[in-house]
Design a protein around this motif. Structure first.
Motif, PDB file in Angstrom:
ATOM      1  N   GLY A   1       0.812  -1.211   0.000  1.00 32.60           N
ATOM      2  CA  GLY A   1       0.000   0.000   0.000  1.00 32.60           C
ATOM      3  C   GLY A   1       0.843   1.257   0.000  1.00 32.60           C
ATOM      4  O   GLY A   1       0.525   2.231  -0.708  1.00 32.60           O
ATOM      5  N   PHE A   2       1.925   1.254   0.785  1.00 29.52           N
ATOM      6  CA  PHE A   2       2.804   2.430   0.816  1.00 29.52           C
ATOM      7  C   PHE A   2       3.470   2.656  -0.542  1.00 29.52           C
ATOM      8  O   PHE A   2       3.632   3.798  -0.985  1.00 29.52           O
ATOM      9  CB  PHE A   2       3.861   2.253   1.898  1.00 29.52           C
ATOM     10  CG  PHE A   2       3.359   2.542   3.295  1.00 29.52           C
ATOM     11  CD1 PHE A   2       2.046   2.918   3.531  1.00 29.52           C
ATOM     12  CD2 PHE A   2       4.207   2.428   4.383  1.00 29.52           C
ATOM     13  CE1 PHE A   2       1.581   3.185   4.811  1.00 29.52           C
ATOM     14  CE2 PHE A   2       3.765   2.690   5.676  1.00 29.52           C
ATOM     15  CZ  PHE A   2       2.450   3.068   5.878  1.00 29.52           C
ATOM     16  N   LEU A   3       3.868   1.581  -1.207  1.00 29.97           N
ATOM     17  CA  LEU A   3       4.439   1.724  -2.547  1.00 29.97           C
ATOM     18  C   LEU A   3       3.394   2.268  -3.524  1.00 29.97           C
ATOM     19  O   LEU A   3       3.707   3.101  -4.390  1.00 29.97           O
ATOM     20  CB  LEU A   3       4.984   0.381  -3.040  1.00 29.97           C
ATOM     21  CG  LEU A   3       6.192  -0.170  -2.277  1.00 29.97           C
ATOM     22  CD1 LEU A   3       6.599  -1.529  -2.847  1.00 29.97           C
ATOM     23  CD2 LEU A   3       7.366   0.811  -2.345  1.00 29.97           C
ATOM     24  N   ALA A   4       2.146   1.808  -3.381  1.00 32.82           N
ATOM     25  CA  ALA A   4       1.072   2.347  -4.220  1.00 32.82           C
ATOM     26  C   ALA A   4       0.859   3.835  -3.925  1.00 32.82           C
ATOM     27  O   ALA A   4       0.577   4.635  -4.830  1.00 32.82           O
ATOM     28  CB  ALA A   4      -0.221   1.571  -3.985  1.00 32.82           C
ATOM     29  N   GLY A   5       1.006   4.202  -2.638  1.00 35.53           N
ATOM     30  CA  GLY A   5       0.910   5.613  -2.289  1.00 35.53           C
ATOM     31  C   GLY A   5       1.999   6.437  -2.938  1.00 35.53           C
ATOM     32  O   GLY A   5       1.765   7.572  -3.379  1.00 35.53           O
ATOM     33  N   ASP A   6       3.204   5.879  -3.022  1.00 35.78           N
ATOM     34  CA  ASP A   6       4.286   6.561  -3.741  1.00 35.78           C
ATOM     35  C   ASP A   6       3.943   6.747  -5.207  1.00 35.78           C
ATOM     36  O   ASP A   6       4.240   7.789  -5.808  1.00 35.78           O
ATOM     37  CB  ASP A   6       5.582   5.747  -3.629  1.00 35.78           C
ATOM     38  CG  ASP A   6       6.409   6.139  -2.418  1.00 35.78           C
ATOM     39  OD1 ASP A   6       6.103   7.168  -1.784  1.00 35.78           O
ATOM     40  OD2 ASP A   6       7.367   5.414  -2.106  1.00 35.78           O
ATOM     41  N   ALA A   7       3.312   5.714  -5.790  1.00 36.15           N
ATOM     42  CA  ALA A   7       2.907   5.831  -7.193  1.00 36.15           C
ATOM     43  C   ALA A   7       1.857   6.929  -7.359  1.00 36.15           C
ATOM     44  O   ALA A   7       1.885   7.691  -8.337  1.00 36.15           O
ATOM     45  CB  ALA A   7       2.370   4.488  -7.696  1.00 36.15           C
ATOM     46  N   LEU A   8       0.934   7.027  -6.416  1.00 33.95           N
ATOM     47  CA  LEU A   8      -0.055   8.110  -6.459  1.00 33.95           C
ATOM     48  C   LEU A   8       0.627   9.469  -6.361  1.00 33.95           C
ATOM     49  O   LEU A   8       0.289  10.403  -7.099  1.00 33.95           O
ATOM     50  CB  LEU A   8      -1.041   7.963  -5.303  1.00 33.95           C
ATOM     51  CG  LEU A   8      -2.265   7.076  -5.491  1.00 33.95           C
ATOM     52  CD1 LEU A   8      -3.079   7.062  -4.195  1.00 33.95           C
ATOM     53  CD2 LEU A   8      -3.136   7.577  -6.638  1.00 33.95           C
ATOM     54  N   ARG A   9       1.567   9.586  -5.428  1.00 34.54           N
ATOM     55  CA  ARG A   9       2.293  10.852  -5.283  1.00 34.54           C
ATOM     56  C   ARG A   9       2.992  11.218  -6.585  1.00 34.54           C
ATOM     57  O   ARG A   9       2.939  12.374  -7.037  1.00 34.54           O
ATOM     58  CB  ARG A   9       3.325  10.724  -4.148  1.00 34.54           C
ATOM     59  CG  ARG A   9       4.209  11.949  -3.982  1.00 34.54           C
ATOM     60  CD  ARG A   9       5.448  11.646  -3.147  1.00 34.54           C
ATOM     61  NE  ARG A   9       6.245  10.556  -3.674  1.00 34.54           N
ATOM     62  CZ  ARG A   9       7.063  10.662  -4.727  1.00 34.54           C
ATOM     63  NH1 ARG A   9       7.160  11.808  -5.390  1.00 34.54           N
ATOM     64  NH2 ARG A   9       7.754   9.621  -5.139  1.00 34.54           N
ATOM     65  N   TRP A  10       3.664  10.242  -7.203  1.00 34.00           N
ATOM     66  CA  TRP A  10       4.372  10.483  -8.463  1.00 34.00           C
ATOM     67  C   TRP A  10       3.392  10.877  -9.562  1.00 34.00           C
ATOM     68  O   TRP A  10       3.651  11.829 -10.321  1.00 34.00           O
ATOM     69  CB  TRP A  10       5.142   9.225  -8.855  1.00 34.00           C
ATOM     70  CG  TRP A  10       5.844   9.361 -10.184  1.00 34.00           C
ATOM     71  CD1 TRP A  10       7.074   9.912 -10.421  1.00 34.00           C
ATOM     72  CD2 TRP A  10       5.340   8.941 -11.454  1.00 34.00           C
ATOM     73  NE1 TRP A  10       7.364   9.866 -11.761  1.00 34.00           N
ATOM     74  CE2 TRP A  10       6.319   9.273 -12.431  1.00 34.00           C
ATOM     75  CE3 TRP A  10       4.163   8.307 -11.871  1.00 34.00           C
ATOM     76  CZ2 TRP A  10       6.141   8.997 -13.780  1.00 34.00           C
ATOM     77  CZ3 TRP A  10       3.989   8.036 -13.213  1.00 34.00           C
ATOM     78  CH2 TRP A  10       4.974   8.371 -14.155  1.00 34.00           C
ATOM     79  N   SER A  11       2.255  10.184  -9.653  1.00 33.89           N
ATOM     80  CA  SER A  11       1.293  10.495 -10.714  1.00 33.89           C
ATOM     81  C   SER A  11       0.666  11.869 -10.523  1.00 33.89           C
ATOM     82  O   SER A  11       0.254  12.511 -11.485  1.00 33.89           O
ATOM     83  CB  SER A  11       0.195   9.423 -10.763  1.00 33.89           C
ATOM     84  OG  SER A  11      -0.664   9.523  -9.647  1.00 33.89           O
ATOM     85  N   ALA A  12       0.606  12.333  -9.259  1.00 30.56           N
ATOM     86  CA  ALA A  12       0.078  13.660  -8.980  1.00 30.56           C
ATOM     87  C   ALA A  12       1.150  14.742  -9.115  1.00 30.56           C
ATOM     88  O   ALA A  12       0.866  15.920  -8.903  1.00 30.56           O
ATOM     89  CB  ALA A  12      -0.509  13.703  -7.571  1.00 30.56           C
ATOM     90  N   ARG A  13       2.372  14.328  -9.450  1.00 31.57           N
ATOM     91  CA  ARG A  13       3.509  15.235  -9.661  1.00 31.57           C
ATOM     92  C   ARG A  13       3.882  16.011  -8.400  1.00 31.57           C
ATOM     93  O   ARG A  13       4.294  17.171  -8.472  1.00 31.57           O
ATOM     94  CB  ARG A  13       3.219  16.197 -10.827  1.00 31.57           C
ATOM     95  CG  ARG A  13       2.979  15.477 -12.137  1.00 31.57           C
ATOM     96  CD  ARG A  13       2.791  16.434 -13.290  1.00 31.57           C
ATOM     97  NE  ARG A  13       2.582  15.721 -14.547  1.00 31.57           N
ATOM     98  CZ  ARG A  13       2.392  16.313 -15.733  1.00 31.57           C
ATOM     99  NH1 ARG A  13       2.360  17.631 -15.809  1.00 31.57           N
ATOM    100  NH2 ARG A  13       2.222  15.583 -16.811  1.00 31.57           N
ATOM    101  N   THR A  14       3.737  15.350  -7.273  1.00 33.55           N
ATOM    102  CA  THR A  14       4.194  15.937  -6.016  1.00 33.55           C
ATOM    103  C   THR A  14       5.621  15.471  -5.777  1.00 33.55           C
ATOM    104  O   THR A  14       5.869  14.272  -5.666  1.00 33.55           O
ATOM    105  CB  THR A  14       3.302  15.493  -4.843  1.00 33.55           C
ATOM    106  OG1 THR A  14       1.949  15.831  -5.127  1.00 33.55           O
ATOM    107  CG2 THR A  14       3.726  16.175  -3.558  1.00 33.55           C
TER     108      THR A  14
END
Length: 516
Positions: free
Chosen positions: A131-144
């Protein structure tokens, strides 16, 4: 493009003048009913697009759900775990906007540590890590950028103890650590949005009740004086949250109660990270012990059905208190008891009633709906996504009106106090307490320079780092009309009743001096 035309200051004199202007008549494009984060967001979006906007709130800014949150600006990891990818993606995008453009002065990156204890099996740890890795992917996709929100990682037992000194040590294998955004104060965010809207010409009127609301009108009553007037508008938006069905009878809500407990930070060893404890039997729910301002830690949260009449201030149940203590104690060296609890609060989430499922399973996606009377209601959603909710609402209103729809500007508008806002002027290092800077950002200079009462940098009470200047500013610039507004919403002193009791006399003295 509409430029910011005037002052962002809200005070009793401005309120009275704007009520006089409304009573005299004149065109109003949009009436917004409700002064929480959603209503304030709608007012800012509309005013920044050039609409003559009026926001009315029967009580005070952030009186309801908006001040009872966990104060997290989060990326929607929980929603990703339950398959609600759209809601998770929207959360991550809006978190990035808040942390990098619109309100970075009010938000910091908060580590969240899941201790790897014997009660957290290998399978659960693997799920959390995924889940934390998926959260990193979300952060990256949101360009944060990772510089704003660091990447997830695993740490050893020593680092886990440094982050959360109170963690149980027997069998501790380390911790999984991810980062999310944390507000210094949810109510302060609402005030900043409302004041920014006022800077674009919106009338922001608290203690004004709206009755007999239709799609183009409402009867307004100043609850301080009893004076009433009828307002007509091009459109009316109902942004009253858990009270939405009282304004628009066609709305069906199923409120969910989230409860938090307040502790002294010392009870958990002054943690530097949020202790994050998986709820037994769930793959997506956690209990969080979150470090806060004023030397506190807030423990939350629950997700329980809250049927029946909506109270002004929800009250935690005994069962919720027991649940929170029992869950967090599975991860602590020293058990917390009710004697450690300094305060407690609960908020009601305005979830749309779909007729099935537990409230924990209901969608957090917002909806913009038009009632048979023509009232436009925005409901659902959450604090992190307030800006997207507001954009969708104003787009809906403008499309219904016909003609050109001016583009939304709020994704790039810095709020009052944020870097880039025209009212901000830096202070020399050491000129103000760090706590004042954390709460006011670029407005810290204005807080100090506008102070007229004696001893502006003196704390309002021993052991409370809120200064007298901040109390004065709450009244002269932030729309506080009495001591309760100051204690419970412009500051969060009131989260601990004993603190409110100690500070009340000084706050009332300042409020009375400014009214005199």
């Amino acid at each position: 493009m509409t430029e910011r035309p005037g002052t962002t200051a809200l005070d009793a004199r401005r309120r009275a003048g704007e009520l006089d202007t409304l009573a005299a008549g004149g065109p109003v494009d949009l009436l917004v009913v409700g002064g929480g984060v959603t209503g304030a967001g709608v007012a800012l979006d509309a005013a920044s697009r050039g609409l003559r906007t009026v926001l009315v709130e029967a009580r005070d800014l952030a009186f309801g759900t908006s001040r009872w949150s966990s104060k997290l600006v989060h990326g929607g990891l929980r929603y990703l775990a339950s398959g609600r990818i759209g809601v998770a993606r929207e959360s991550a995008v809006e978190r990035g906007i808040l942390m990098t453009r619109t309100a970075p002065h009010l938000i910091r990156a908060l580590p969240q540590a899941v201790p790897l204890l014997p009660s957290v099996g290998r399978g659960t740890a693997a799920l959390v890590h995924t889940g934390f890795l998926a959260g990193d992917a979300l952060r990256w996709s949101a360009r944060t950028p990772a510089a704003v929100l660091p990447r997830a990682r695993r740490v050893g037992p020593d680092t886990a103890q440094r982050l959360v000194p109170a963690v149980r040590t027997a069998g501790l294998r380390g911790a999984l650590v991810a980062h999310d955004g944390q507000l210094v104060d949810d109510a302060r965010l609402v005030t900043a949005i409302a004041r920014t809207a006022a800077g674009y010409g919106a009338s922001v009127l608290t203690r004004v009740r709206a009755d007999r609301v239709t799609g183009t009108s409402a009867e307004l009553t100043d609850t301080l004086t009893g004076r009433s007037l009828t307002i007509t508008a091009g459109a009316v938006v109902n942004a009253t949250g858990v009270w939405a069905d009282q304004v628009d009878e066609s709305i069906r809500l199923r409120p969910s109660r989230g409860t938090h407990l307040v502790f002294d930070a010392a009870a958990l060893g002054h943690p530097r990270a949020a202790l994050t404890v998986p709820v037994p039997g769930s793959t997506s729910r956690f209990v969080f012990a979150l470090p806060q301002q004023l030397g506190r830690v807030v423990l939350g949260l629950t997700d329980e059905d809250a049927p029946g009449p909506v109270p002004d201030e929800p009250v935690p149940t005994e069962q919720e208190i027991d649940f929170l203590l029992a869950t967090v104690n599975t991860a602590l060296e020293r058990r917390l008891t009710r004697a450690d609890v300094r305060g407690a609060f609960a908020g009601l989430r305005p979830l749309i009633d779909t007729g099935d499922g537990d409230t924990a399973d209901l969608s957090r996606r917002h909806a913009v709906l038009r009632s048979p009377s023509g009232v436009v209601t925005v409901v659902g959603g959450k604090l992190t996504t307030y800006r997207a909710m507001a954009q969708d609402t104003v787009d809906f209103v403008l499309r219904a009106r016909g003609g050109a729809v001016p583009p939304c500007r709020t994704a790039r508008l810095p709020l009052v106090g944020a870097p880039g806002h025209p009212d901000g002027r830096p202070l020399p290092d050491g000129a103000a307490p760090a706590s004042l800077l954390a709460r006011h950002g670029g407005e810290a200079r204005a807080v100090l320079e506008s102070a007229r009462l004696p001893r502006p940098l003196e704390p309002v009470a021993e052991g409370i780092d809120v200064t007298r200047a901040e109390i004065e500013y709450a009244v002269t610039h932030e729309g506080a009309l009495d001591a309760a507004d100051v204690l419970h919403r412009r500051t969060r002193i009131g989260l601990v009743p004993a603190d409110a009791d100690r500070a009340r006399a000084a706050v009332e003295e300042i409020v009375d001096a400014l009214a005199g």
